[in-house]
Design a protein around this motif. Structure first.
Motif, PDB file in Angstrom:
ATOM      1  N   SER A 159     -18.233  10.646 -31.058  1.00 28.25           N
ATOM      2  CA  SER A 159     -18.583   9.372 -31.680  1.00 28.25           C
ATOM      3  C   SER A 159     -17.431   8.388 -31.570  1.00 28.25           C
ATOM      4  O   SER A 159     -16.381   8.582 -32.167  1.00 28.25           O
ATOM      5  CB  SER A 159     -18.943   9.578 -33.159  1.00 28.25           C
ATOM      6  N   ASN A 160     -17.644   7.345 -30.790  1.00 25.19           N
ATOM      7  CA  ASN A 160     -16.598   6.337 -30.620  1.00 25.19           C
ATOM      8  C   ASN A 160     -16.315   5.612 -31.927  1.00 25.19           C
ATOM      9  O   ASN A 160     -15.174   5.308 -32.261  1.00 25.19           O
ATOM     10  CB  ASN A 160     -17.005   5.295 -29.575  1.00 25.19           C
ATOM     11  N   GLU A 161     -17.392   5.368 -32.686  1.00 25.93           N
ATOM     12  CA  GLU A 161     -17.245   4.645 -33.940  1.00 25.93           C
ATOM     13  C   GLU A 161     -16.332   5.411 -34.886  1.00 25.93           C
ATOM     14  O   GLU A 161     -15.405   4.874 -35.482  1.00 25.93           O
ATOM     15  CB  GLU A 161     -18.635   4.453 -34.580  1.00 25.93           C
ATOM     16  N   LEU A 162     -16.587   6.730 -34.979  1.00 22.53           N
ATOM     17  CA  LEU A 162     -15.791   7.562 -35.860  1.00 22.53           C
ATOM     18  C   LEU A 162     -14.366   7.686 -35.335  1.00 22.53           C
ATOM     19  O   LEU A 162     -13.382   7.599 -36.106  1.00 22.53           O
ATOM     20  CB  LEU A 162     -16.443   8.947 -35.984  1.00 22.53           C
TER      21      LEU A 162
ATOM     22  N   SER B  59     -12.684   5.589 -33.637  1.00 23.63           N
ATOM     23  CA  SER B  59     -11.876   4.386 -33.866  1.00 23.63           C
ATOM     24  C   SER B  59     -11.591   4.207 -35.360  1.00 23.63           C
ATOM     25  O   SER B  59     -10.545   3.678 -35.737  1.00 23.63           O
ATOM     26  CB  SER B  59     -12.545   3.148 -33.257  1.00 23.63           C
ATOM     27  N   PHE B  60     -12.511   4.694 -36.216  1.00 23.13           N
ATOM     28  CA  PHE B  60     -12.229   4.636 -37.655  1.00 23.13           C
ATOM     29  C   PHE B  60     -11.039   5.531 -38.008  1.00 23.13           C
ATOM     30  O   PHE B  60     -10.142   5.140 -38.766  1.00 23.13           O
ATOM     31  CB  PHE B  60     -13.458   5.070 -38.463  1.00 23.13           C
TER      32      PHE B  60
ATOM     33  N   ILE C  15     -17.143   6.092 -43.026  1.00 25.73           N
ATOM     34  CA  ILE C  15     -18.138   6.068 -41.958  1.00 25.73           C
ATOM     35  C   ILE C  15     -19.140   7.178 -42.247  1.00 25.73           C
ATOM     36  O   ILE C  15     -18.745   8.305 -42.553  1.00 25.73           O
ATOM     37  CB  ILE C  15     -17.466   6.363 -40.592  1.00 25.73           C
TER      38      ILE C  15
END
Length: 864
Positions: A279-282, A284-285, A307
């Motif tokens: 997961s890119n979103e995770l 980067s978080f 997230i």
RNA sequence: GCGGACGUGGCGGAAUUGGUAUACGCAACAGACUUAAAAUCUGUCCCUCGUAAGAGGUUGAGGGUUCGAGUCCCUCCGUCCGCACCA
């Protein structure tokens, strides 16, 4: 008019004590010992007023206890490793060692000018290889005892300077030199297993009655023992295969399980790491979370964010109830299991998070008098006691019972167990710096981390290092780290990290007992001298230094280097030295001005040279950055050490902050002279030394003797209780009394005797505060022996009792008169005498007297 | 954000731990000494009203317990310390 000359007297008596070796001590089993220790100084270059205050207090105690016949150990040394030496090396191109030893020489000379009763033969610096060799030895011993291990841990990384930063070097999330955004970076580091002693360090606090209550409370909270429940949440499908299918959480509030709203895991949780791979979103978080300092303060103050992982877990009491799993920045991997379940209604952080992400808030603990159907928490979580509701089998229970019942249920379902968690973390001791004690370990490709053989200790720091580049000079030294593996002989490298300087200060008090011992400690010496009877230092050390020293003592005991657990029996934490601040009116905020750049004139504060008005700022801790410092050396030069000592002891209670003022030191100087005149200008009226008390005593003589013995009694008690400012107020008072009496006293033998007794007592009583003046006056009083070798006086109890006391009479709580009675006067008689007073009758005004309260020897209160 | 403390005259503070609030010191003011200044000595000095005697008020703010609160309890305000790599 006779004047006291500090300039000639102070060096004279310092030399005399030195030649007589007055303060050099040895083990003497025939005498009771007393170990006084002030926290040793960091050799920054010059002593500051904080030092003067700290050492004036310790010296007072040392001299006082010595006069009471104790064998007093009062040593001095230098906490000499640390970052300022490396900063100086970078900024001034001097070697940290040369810089440090020069500073020590300068500060030693300054400290000696204060005239401290210190056994200088025991002096050492922690950067001496003769000291740190023992630290390395103990590290190896502790390792063998299983008290040391290595693990990954996070540091502040400056990506521009390519160096590790201390928390204080991170300012608003940026490196102090480069200004670059700081990142968290993981390194393999050495740890001491302080948590093995969590329970002991906590419970032993109850056996330290001579520690300030606040320090014990702070340590208790720091260790942070909490009982609770650890259990596993089943992930409902979709978990990464590499991770597994349960999330272990720890909670102190299992009673609120029916108020659960979501689960949150730390950004450093293994599940988060695994999920971030897809997961890119995770990812980067998590990266964003790592883009801040490592300090707890920075993490706690950051806005709560998270997230949604998309995963859900089953509620332990209802498998059909699914809770979302978040990765949240406020969950710490270091505490508990690195994962929590959140009950927003009853935890503020959870509530803030729930409001932000619009998650359910379901109250389950209902305060007394509230209706479960309507009770709502708004924006403030309810953390108090109450009755459980909306909680199935827990309904109706209180918080305590609910916790117990929930734990029992989880245990019966085999999902988890009741357990104890500590907030305390293991002590990471690796530092990526040069100016510290080298960690005696060699890393071998084949054998792993191998201890340096004892015969090869100490591992000394190399001298030929450069500080022209950031980072650790040991790391880039051409030859130092390359050695043969002690185990297999193949090429290997030394550990290039050095110890946290807290280690140096965790056992120096034990080394002082015998600084020449070939082993870390000489057990005969530590058994005799330890524990430290009175330790004195700043409150800022209330947690870390003191906790580490307590742990280290236990570890030393485990390795047979010492025979006790608690190093400091008595602790006193003194306040800071502050001063007014000044700024000129130039620029935005003006520039700071030092006290010697300003003058007070006609109620205004002006610049000494330009005469322009100056902005007077707040009273703040003396610091170089605000320029509100006063150099002790200047003060001693101008007024003498005794006056400076007197002033720092006189004004404020020792535990409170002390404000240095020009008027204050002037006042102390005036008193020094007045004291001197009191002592020497009455010499023609006193009896010869060692004259016995005459059988008959005049009224004036008896009155003076009463004052003398009251002063002895009061000052002794005040010193015992660390009320130095009160002891000093009594000395002022006593001096005034002597001056008053001396004017009336003639040549009558009992009066001459009383005056000698008063003057001699005064000298001995001020000696712990003004030791030089006391010696000088003692000689004038006709003694060959020094005051320092003269015993403390004892108050005669017969002279302390009053035959008449004044008792205030109150009517309805207001003072309306007073009567003079014997201290043990009968209550009935007191009541009658009180009611007979005209002023009392007037205040009663004919109203009926309901009750008369007579507190014997204190007060009478008439209720109408 | 979490944890710990502190708050009394113009100022530093004291109050025998629930019993006369402001001891002692500093500063200020008046007087003595001095040619003068400094130093020294004597006295005044919490606030309001009053010439005075006296009366009333006052311990960061507000409330409570008690015969009696600076001290104990609750709420609030302000200041300071620590938060794991400053020492």
């Amino acid at each position: 008019m006779s004047r006291y000359n500090a300039k000639t007297s102070e060096p004279k008596w310092q030399k005399a004590w030195n030649e007589a070796k007055s303060f050099e001590v040895d083990i003497d089993p025939s005498k009771a010992k007393y170990y006084v220790l002030e926290m040793f100084p960091y050799p920054s270059g010059r002593i500051h007023m904080g030092h003067v205050r700290n050492y004036a207090m310790g010296d007072l105690v040392a001299r006082y206890k010595r006069a009471q016949g104790f064998n007093v150990l009062h040593p001095m040394g230098w906490d000499a490793f640390g970052m300022p030496a490396e900063n100086a090396a970078m900024e001034k191109k001097v070697h940290p060692g040369a810089w440090t030893y020069q500073n020590i020489d300068a500060m030693r000379a300054q400290l000696k000018s204060i005239g401290l009763a210190i056994d200088w033969s025991r002096e050492f610096a922690t950067c001496d290889p003769e000291y740190y060799v023992h630290e390395q030895k103990m590290f190896l011993d502790f390792w063998e005892k299983g008290l040391i291990y290595r693990k990954e841990s996070k540091v502040n990384w400056d990506p521009v300077d390519m160096t590790v930063l201390a928390n204080e070097q991170v300012i608003d999330g940026k490196g102090w030199r480069s200004g670059a955004e700081v990142e968290q970076r993981t390194l393999a580091q050495w740890f001491f297993k302080i948590t093995q002693y969590s329970d002991d360090l906590l419970s032993a606090l109850d056996d330290l009655p001579r520690w300030p209550e606040k320090v014990r409370v702070m340590q208790k909270n720091w260790i942070g023992r909490s009982e609770g429940l650890q259990f596993g949440f089943k992930i409902s499908g979709g978990a990464p295969a590499a991770y597994g299918d349960t999330i272990d959480v720890f909670t102190t509030r299992p009673d609120t399980l029916y108020g659960a709203s979501f689960c949150a895991i730390s950004p450093d949780h293994p599940l988060a790491t695994e999920l971030a791979k897809t997961s890119n979103e995770l990812a980067s978080f998590i990266k964003e979370c790592h883009q801040m300092g490592t300090s707890e303060e920075a993490i706690e103050k950051a806005e709560k964010k998270g997230i949604d992982t998309g995963l859900t877990v089953a509620h332990p009491f209802d498998a059909s109830w699914q809770l979302p799993v978040y990765v949240a920045n406020f969950v710490l991997m270091d505490y508990g299991t690195g994962a929590i379940f959140a009950c927003p209604a009853h935890d503020q952080r959870d509530l803030d998070f729930a409001r932000k992400y619009d998650l359910p808030v379901r109250p389950v603990v209902i305060p007394e008098g509230e209706d479960p159907a309507t009770f709502d928490v708004g924006d403030e979580a309810y953390v108090g006691d109450g009755k459980l509701a909306n909680s199935d089998f827990l309904n109706g229970l209180g918080v305590k019972e609910g916790i117990r019942a929930a734990i029992e249920k989880i245990e019966s379902q085999n999902m988890g167990h009741g357990t104890v968690q500590y907030r305390l973390r293991d002590w990471g001791v690796s530092r990526q710096r040069y100016w510290g004690c080298p960690i005696p370990v060699i890393h071998c490709q084949a054998c792993g981390a191998v201890p340096v053989p004892e015969a090869d200790l100490p591992v000394k720091l190399p001298d030929d290092v450069s500080f022209d580049k950031p980072g650790n000079p040991l790391e880039r030294h051409p030859s130092w780290k390359h050695v043969a593996c002690p185990s297999c002989g193949k090429e290997a490298v030394r550990e290039t990290d050095t110890f946290d300087t807290f280690i140096d200060s965790s056992w120096y008090f034990a080394r002082f007992c015998d600084t020449k011992a070939a082993t870390p400690t000489n057990r005969d010496a530590t058994d005799y001298w330890l524990p430290v009877d009175q330790y004195i230092g700043g409150v800022e050390h209330a947690i870390l230094h003191l906790l580490y020293a307590r742990f280290f003592t236990r570890a030393m005991k485990a390795a047979d280097h010492i025979g006790l657990d608690e190093p400091f029996e008595g602790l006193f934490t003194q306040g800071m030295v502050t001063h007014e601040t000044y700024r000129d009116t130039k620029g935005n905020n003006g520039t700071w001005l030092s006290p010697d750049q300003i003058v007070k004139r006609d109620g205004k504060v002006v610049h000494a040279e330009t005469g322009e008005e100056v902005i007077v700022g707040g009273i703040e801790k003396m610091s170089k950055s605000k320029k509100n410092t006063v150099d002790p050396e200047d003060m001693i030069e101008q007024y003498g050490a005794d006056t400076a000592r007197w002033f720092v002891l006189s004004d404020s209670p020792p535990e409170r902050d002390f404000e240095w003022t020009e008027a204050g030191i002037e006042g102390a100087w005036k008193f020094t002279q007045r004291l001197w005149r009191t002592l020497v200008e009455n010499l023609d009226k006193v009896a010869a030394p060692d004259t016995a008390a005459p059988a008959a005593s005049s009224d004036a003589a008896t009155a003076l003797r009463r004052d003398t013995h009251k002063a002895i009694d009061g000052i002794t008690r005040d010193i015992d209780n660390f009320h130095f400012n009160k002891a000093i107020a009594r000395i002022y008072d006593f001096t005034n009394k002597i001056n008053g009496a001396a004017q009336k006293i003639g040549s009558e033998p009992s009066e001459a005797f009383a005056l000698r007794e008063a003057l001699e007592s005064l000298v001995i009583l001020v000696a712990p505060m003004m030791p030089h003046l006391a010696e000088e006056a003692w000689g004038k009083l006709g003694h060959d022996q020094m005051v320092v070798d003269t015993p403390w006086p004892k108050a005669d109890p017969d002279l302390l009792v009053e035959d008449k006391i004044i008792m205030p009479i109150q009517v309805g709580g207001k003072r309306r008169g007073e009567i003079e009675v014997a201290p043990d006067e009968d209550a009935k008689a007191v009541e009658e005498a009180a009611l007979a007073l005209e002023t009392v009758q007037k205040a009663i005004g004919g109203k009926p007297v309901r009750k008369v309260i007579v507190v014997p020897g204190r007060i009478v209160n008439i209720v109408v």
